[in-house]
Design an enzyme around this catalytic site. Structure first.
Site, short mmCIF file in Angstrom:
data_model
loop_
_atom_site.label_atom_id
_atom_site.label_comp_id
_atom_site.label_asym_id
_atom_site.label_seq_id
_atom_site.Cartn_x
_atom_site.Cartn_y
_atom_site.Cartn_z
N GLU A 93 19.49 6.92 2.46
CA GLU A 93 19.99 5.61 2.86
C GLU A 93 20.25 4.76 1.64
O GLU A 93 19.49 4.77 0.67
CB GLU A 93 18.97 4.92 3.79
CG GLU A 93 18.89 5.60 5.14
CD GLU A 93 17.93 4.92 6.10
OE1 GLU A 93 18.22 4.90 7.31
OE2 GLU A 93 16.88 4.42 5.63
N CYS A 106 21.45 -1.11 -3.56
CA CYS A 106 20.10 -0.55 -3.72
C CYS A 106 20.20 0.96 -3.53
O CYS A 106 20.55 1.43 -2.44
CB CYS A 106 19.15 -1.17 -2.71
SG CYS A 106 17.47 -0.52 -2.78
N CYS A 113 9.90 11.11 -1.08
CA CYS A 113 9.18 10.58 -2.24
C CYS A 113 7.79 11.21 -2.28
O CYS A 113 7.14 11.36 -1.24
CB CYS A 113 9.07 9.07 -2.16
SG CYS A 113 8.29 8.30 -3.60
N CYS A 117 2.73 6.00 -1.56
CA CYS A 117 2.24 4.63 -1.55
C CYS A 117 1.97 4.18 -0.11
O CYS A 117 2.82 4.35 0.76
CB CYS A 117 3.27 3.70 -2.19
SG CYS A 117 3.69 4.15 -3.88
N CYS A 120 4.44 1.64 1.71
CA CYS A 120 5.84 2.04 1.79
C CYS A 120 6.00 3.15 2.82
O CYS A 120 5.26 4.15 2.79
CB CYS A 120 6.31 2.50 0.42
SG CYS A 120 8.02 3.07 0.37
N GLY A 163 12.57 7.20 -3.18
CA GLY A 163 12.23 7.99 -4.35
C GLY A 163 11.75 7.16 -5.52
O GLY A 163 11.87 5.93 -5.54
N SER A 195 13.30 0.39 -10.94
CA SER A 195 11.97 0.04 -10.44
C SER A 195 11.09 1.28 -10.41
O SER A 195 11.50 2.34 -9.94
CB SER A 195 12.08 -0.55 -9.04
OG SER A 195 10.79 -0.87 -8.53
N SER A 218 6.18 -1.87 -9.81
CA SER A 218 5.46 -2.18 -8.57
C SER A 218 3.98 -2.27 -8.91
O SER A 218 3.33 -1.25 -9.14
CB SER A 218 5.72 -1.10 -7.53
OG SER A 218 7.08 -1.10 -7.14
N LEU A 219 3.43 -3.46 -8.91
CA LEU A 219 2.05 -3.68 -9.35
C LEU A 219 1.11 -3.83 -8.16
O LEU A 219 0.18 -3.05 -7.97
CB LEU A 219 2.00 -4.90 -10.26
CG LEU A 219 0.70 -5.12 -11.02
CD1 LEU A 219 0.38 -3.95 -11.93
CD2 LEU A 219 0.77 -6.42 -11.83
N HIS A 220 1.29 -4.89 -7.40
CA HIS A 220 0.63 -5.12 -6.11
C HIS A 220 -0.86 -5.44 -6.17
O HIS A 220 -1.41 -5.96 -5.19
CB HIS A 220 0.86 -3.95 -5.15
CG HIS A 220 2.30 -3.61 -4.96
ND1 HIS A 220 3.23 -4.54 -4.52
CD2 HIS A 220 3.00 -2.46 -5.19
CE1 HIS A 220 4.43 -3.97 -4.48
NE2 HIS A 220 4.32 -2.72 -4.88
N CYS A 337 12.34 -3.94 1.70
CA CYS A 337 11.50 -3.24 0.72
C CYS A 337 10.47 -2.36 1.44
O CYS A 337 9.72 -2.82 2.29
CB CYS A 337 10.80 -4.27 -0.15
SG CYS A 337 9.75 -3.56 -1.42
#
Length: 348
Positions: A93, A106, A113, A117, A120, A163, A195, A218-220, A337
């Site tokens: 996609e 995007c 992937c 995570c 996600c 991915g 990213s 991507s920290l979070h 996201c």
């Protein structure tokens, strides 16, 4: 692995390929212009080429753009998600987003992937395979053709789809160099953002590329226990090594890093979490992007309330950390996201 296609080749490689066919060098310029300026989807459109050469190229070096199979558009018409079928039957996609001052694509870099995570949906099905250069470039050309029909032009590219871009490193970088090449699509290097979930060797390598593309991480979370809970990769590349790589990137490039934080109600959104984040990023050239969390299957996590997001943002600002709150796009069509599907078999 899919066969070699025209979209897999940088300009110089195409030039060499055509030399092997006994073709003059200017043919590469004609083909490059047709594909990246005129957005041709077949050799039949390249009327500057002899008919026999078009036939030979179709057999030896097909264009093989991913084929659009389904399209969804958000109610506000600012987000458009396309399911693209690949030559081997797999699908990805790609999302096009309209902002007031830019038009952004995007891109996906893998089918599925491997990162797993928890915040996600994409990684739930695991990794099927890496995309090829041509499959990444083909996504951009598809979005560019769509925008052209609206008399609009693509201005930005973010590698934030399905991915992990730095797990498909060489392919990702080659696609950027092709799309950045002024002889072709010619998108400025600073219009690209890659990213990563935090692949430390990839960040270190990216720092040494002499490329002006942007890096987002991507920290979070600002402590290893919580970040490992959200992002399993943290068990391999914990915060100390990740931040070391990020400082190396800033030293080498003198460019600001964006840190992405998806705020989850009651999980990582307290003022203490904000203060810990500010302490972690102190004296690092960076910017924090607070992302509205999009719920994923398998968890009961919810998006943080808007007032808590604003409080988190103000806490960072008070400690000198530049911060923005990302505008949510495409949630209604699962194009936000963390919402893209990992894979979609043929016929589904």
């Amino acid at each position: 692995m899919p066969e070699l296609t025209l979209l897999d080749l940088p300009f110089d490689a195409l030039h060499d390929h055509l030399n092997e066919f006994g073709q003059p060098g200017y043919r590469a310029e004609q083909i490059w212009h047709a594909v990246y300026h005129n957005l041709a989807i077949s050799y039949d459109e390249m009327t500057t080429l002899p008919i026999r050469l078009r036939t030979d190229l179709e057999a030896r070096l097909p264009i093989a753009s991913p084929s659009p199979e389904a399209v969804q558009e958000s109610p506000d018409r600012r987000t458009r998600k396309t399911l693209l079928r690949l030559a081997d039957g797999e699908a990805i996609e790609t999302v096009a987003m309209r902002y007031d001052d830019r038009r952004t694509a995007c891109l996906s870099t893998q089918v599925g992937c491997a990162m797993g995570c928890r915040i996600c949906a994409t990684g739930r099905s695991g990794l099927t395979r890496d995309l090829t250069v041509g499959e990444i470039v083909g996504q951009v050309l598809h979005v560019a053709r769509d925008l052209r029909q609206q008399r609009e032009r693509l201005t930005n590219i973010v590698y934030m789809g399905t991915g992990e871009p730095l797990a498909n490193y060489n392919t990702t970088l080659t696609s950027i160099r092709i799309l950045n090449d002024p002889r072709g699509f010619g998108l400025g290097a600073r219009s690209f953002t890659v990213s990563t979930v935090g692949i430390v060797p990839g960040i270190e390598r990216f720092a040494d590329e002499r490329l002006q593309a942007n890096l987002a991480v991507s920290l979070h979370a600002a402590n290893d226990e919580l970040r490992s809970r959200l992002l399993p990769i943290n068990q391999i590349h914990p915060l100390e090594s990740l931040l070391r790589a990020c400082r190396h990137y800033v030293r080498r490039t003198h460019r600001r890093i964006t840190f992405e934080v998806a705020l989850i109600d009651g999980v990582n959104d307290s003022l203490r979490h904000a203060e810990d984040l500010a302490d972690l990023l102190r004296r690092l050239l960076c910017h924090v992007n607070l992302i509205p969390f999009n719920p994923v299957p398998g968890t009961d996590w919810k998006r943080s309330p808007a007032d808590r997001v604003r409080g988190f943002s103000k806490a960072l600002e008070r400690r000198g950390i530049p911060v923005t709150i990302r505008v949510s796009r495409g949630v209604e069509i699962r194009a936000g996201c963390g919402q893209l599907r990992g894979r979609q078999p043929a016929g589904h």
